[in-house]
Write a protein that holds these residues in place. Structure first.
Motif, PDB file in Angstrom:
ATOM      1  N   SER A  96     -14.485 -64.114  47.671  1.00 29.34           N
ATOM      2  CA  SER A  96     -15.718 -64.855  47.361  1.00 29.34           C
ATOM      3  C   SER A  96     -16.933 -63.930  47.412  1.00 29.34           C
ATOM      4  O   SER A  96     -17.118 -63.193  48.393  1.00 29.34           O
ATOM      5  N   PRO A  97     -17.784 -63.961  46.396  1.00 28.67           N
ATOM      6  CA  PRO A  97     -18.978 -63.101  46.400  1.00 28.67           C
ATOM      7  C   PRO A  97     -19.892 -63.329  47.599  1.00 28.67           C
ATOM      8  O   PRO A  97     -20.554 -62.397  48.059  1.00 28.67           O
ATOM      9  N   THR A  98     -19.941 -64.566  48.112  1.00 31.75           N
ATOM     10  CA  THR A  98     -20.780 -64.825  49.293  1.00 31.75           C
ATOM     11  C   THR A  98     -20.247 -64.084  50.514  1.00 31.75           C
ATOM     12  O   THR A  98     -20.996 -63.816  51.456  1.00 31.75           O
ATOM     13  N   VAL A  99     -18.959 -63.748  50.494  1.00 24.74           N
ATOM     14  CA  VAL A  99     -18.342 -62.983  51.583  1.00 24.74           C
ATOM     15  C   VAL A  99     -18.418 -61.489  51.305  1.00 24.74           C
ATOM     16  O   VAL A  99     -18.828 -60.692  52.162  1.00 24.74           O
ATOM     17  N   THR A 100     -18.039 -61.082  50.103  1.00 24.26           N
ATOM     18  CA  THR A 100     -17.940 -59.653  49.810  1.00 24.26           C
ATOM     19  C   THR A 100     -19.298 -58.958  49.748  1.00 24.26           C
ATOM     20  O   THR A 100     -19.394 -57.761  50.026  1.00 24.26           O
ATOM     21  N   LYS A 101     -20.363 -59.690  49.409  1.00 30.93           N
ATOM     22  CA  LYS A 101     -21.687 -59.060  49.380  1.00 30.93           C
ATOM     23  C   LYS A 101     -22.144 -58.668  50.786  1.00 30.93           C
ATOM     24  O   LYS A 101     -23.052 -57.843  50.938  1.00 30.93           O
ATOM     25  N   LYS A 102     -21.494 -59.229  51.812  1.00 29.50           N
ATOM     26  CA  LYS A 102     -21.777 -58.869  53.205  1.00 29.50           C
ATOM     27  C   LYS A 102     -20.782 -57.814  53.704  1.00 29.50           C
ATOM     28  O   LYS A 102     -20.709 -57.543  54.902  1.00 29.50           O
ATOM     29  N   HIS A 103     -20.001 -57.252  52.760  1.00 24.75           N
ATOM     30  CA  HIS A 103     -18.996 -56.231  53.076  1.00 24.75           C
ATOM     31  C   HIS A 103     -17.926 -56.761  54.028  1.00 24.75           C
ATOM     32  O   HIS A 103     -17.486 -56.078  54.946  1.00 24.75           O
ATOM     33  N   LYS A 104     -17.519 -58.000  53.787  1.00 21.26           N
ATOM     34  CA  LYS A 104     -16.457 -58.623  54.544  1.00 21.26           C
ATOM     35  C   LYS A 104     -15.308 -58.969  53.597  1.00 21.26           C
ATOM     36  O   LYS A 104     -15.417 -58.830  52.384  1.00 21.26           O
ATOM     37  N   GLY A 105     -14.209 -59.477  54.167  1.00 19.78           N
ATOM     38  CA  GLY A 105     -13.086 -59.885  53.326  1.00 19.78           C
ATOM     39  C   GLY A 105     -12.540 -58.726  52.524  1.00 19.78           C
ATOM     40  O   GLY A 105     -12.392 -57.606  53.029  1.00 19.78           O
TER      41      GLY A 105
END
Length: 316
Positions: A96-105
């Motif tokens: 999910s972009p809401t997760v990956t933009k925070k460098h997670k997942g």
């Protein structure tokens, strides 16, 4: 072969898990929607409610953690261990972009040196709890696939759940079975396949190609057809009466736990975005379900959907 129910945020909470476990057989473990710990170490009310042991009695459940901070993960692992959990899953696969933009997942797969430091810190804590990992085959591409497999092999991971797409693919395109082959051939960790399993033929195909798998994890395919693994392991076809019992128990649980009718409707509509595929000619009743403004209207549309009959074929 073991069968695992993948988590889906907003859908597979403890109300759903209890309803499904009560009516359907064959699931060895249910994985919970992820916990996202913060530096203040306070979990959200929704997360606390979902992991509360009394809400998960007699069900083999596995909490999942999504974080890029090893200290936060370690603290949360200790909390979960104190609650009695014996396994926790670390999410390195969420696209999910809401997760990956925070460098997670799955975004963490873009920097293997950082990922190595992260896993080293977690496993050096030597907590008395099994740690499994859910992963993709890379974030942007598979250029570091071999290095990723070697990295995972360094650690005492209980099992490795692999969805053979990159993070940026989300759920689009086809799964990369060549990349999964690399994991199957070179991973020293018990391996679980996840991705695009929608029907019994899909499950059989994966089991035939990879007979030494630890297990198979299914998410969207099981939400669309809650009876899928039950039918596969028992041979019993779903009936309208049985499905209605599942639906009614789930709805009752939502009514008991949610404050407003509109919230119950929202959750049910979320489910039908997936479940409509298990019924014949479901386009019209699905439209009526989506338009329902109250539970009375919803039940009229539900009856219309049930009248369509179950689609037993492998065609969607």
């Amino acid at each position: 072969m073991k069968y695992y129910f993948a988590p889906m945020e907003g859908i597979t909470n403890y109300i759903y898990r209890n309803s499904h476990h009560c009516l359907y057989k064959g699931i060895d473990q249910y994985y919970m929607p992820f916990i996202a710990p913060h530096h203040h170490h306070h979990l959200k009310t929704r997360e606390t409610s979902d992991i509360y042991p009394a809400h998960n009695q007699d069900i083999n459940v596995v909490p999942q953690i999504l974080s890029n901070n090893a200290d936060d993960v370690i603290y949360t692992l200790k909390q979960l261990n104190e609650l009695g959990y014996q396994e926790v899953n670390i999410n390195l696969g969420c696209p999910s972009p809401t997760v990956t933009k925070k460098h997670k997942g799955s975004a963490m797969l873009d920097d293997l040196d950082n990922l190595d430091d992260y896993l080293k810190a977690i496993f050096q804590a030597q907590l008395p709890i099994k740690i499994s990992i859910k992963t993709r085959i890379g974030y942007q591409d598979t250029s570091c696939l071999e290095a990723l497999i070697k990295l995972y092999n360094k650690y005492p991971i209980d099992k490795l759940i692999v969805h053979p797409r990159t993070g940026i693919q989300m759920y689009k395109g086809t799964v990369d079975l060549a990349a999964f082959d690399a994991f199957y051939q070179h991973s020293t960790i018990p391996l679980v396949y996840n991705g695009d399993l929608k029907c019994i033929a899909d499950i059989k195909s994966i089991e035939e190609h990879y007979p030494q798998l630890e297990g198979i994890m299914i998410g969207r395919g099981l939400i669309a057809r809650p009876y899928l693994i039950d039918e596969y392991v028992t041979g019993n076809q779903e009936t309208l009466d049985h499905f209605k019992k599942f639906h009614d128990q789930l709805e009752s649980g939502l009514i008991e736990t949610l404050k407003h009718e509109k919230d119950v409707l929202f959750k049910l509509k979320e489910l039908w975005a997936h479940m409509h595929v298990m019924f014949n000619d479901s386009k019209k009743p699905l439209k009526h379900i989506r338009k329902a403004q109250n539970l009375e209207d919803y039940h009229k549309a539900l009856d219309e959907m049930l009248d369509c009959g179950i689609n037993y074929s492998d065609e969607f």
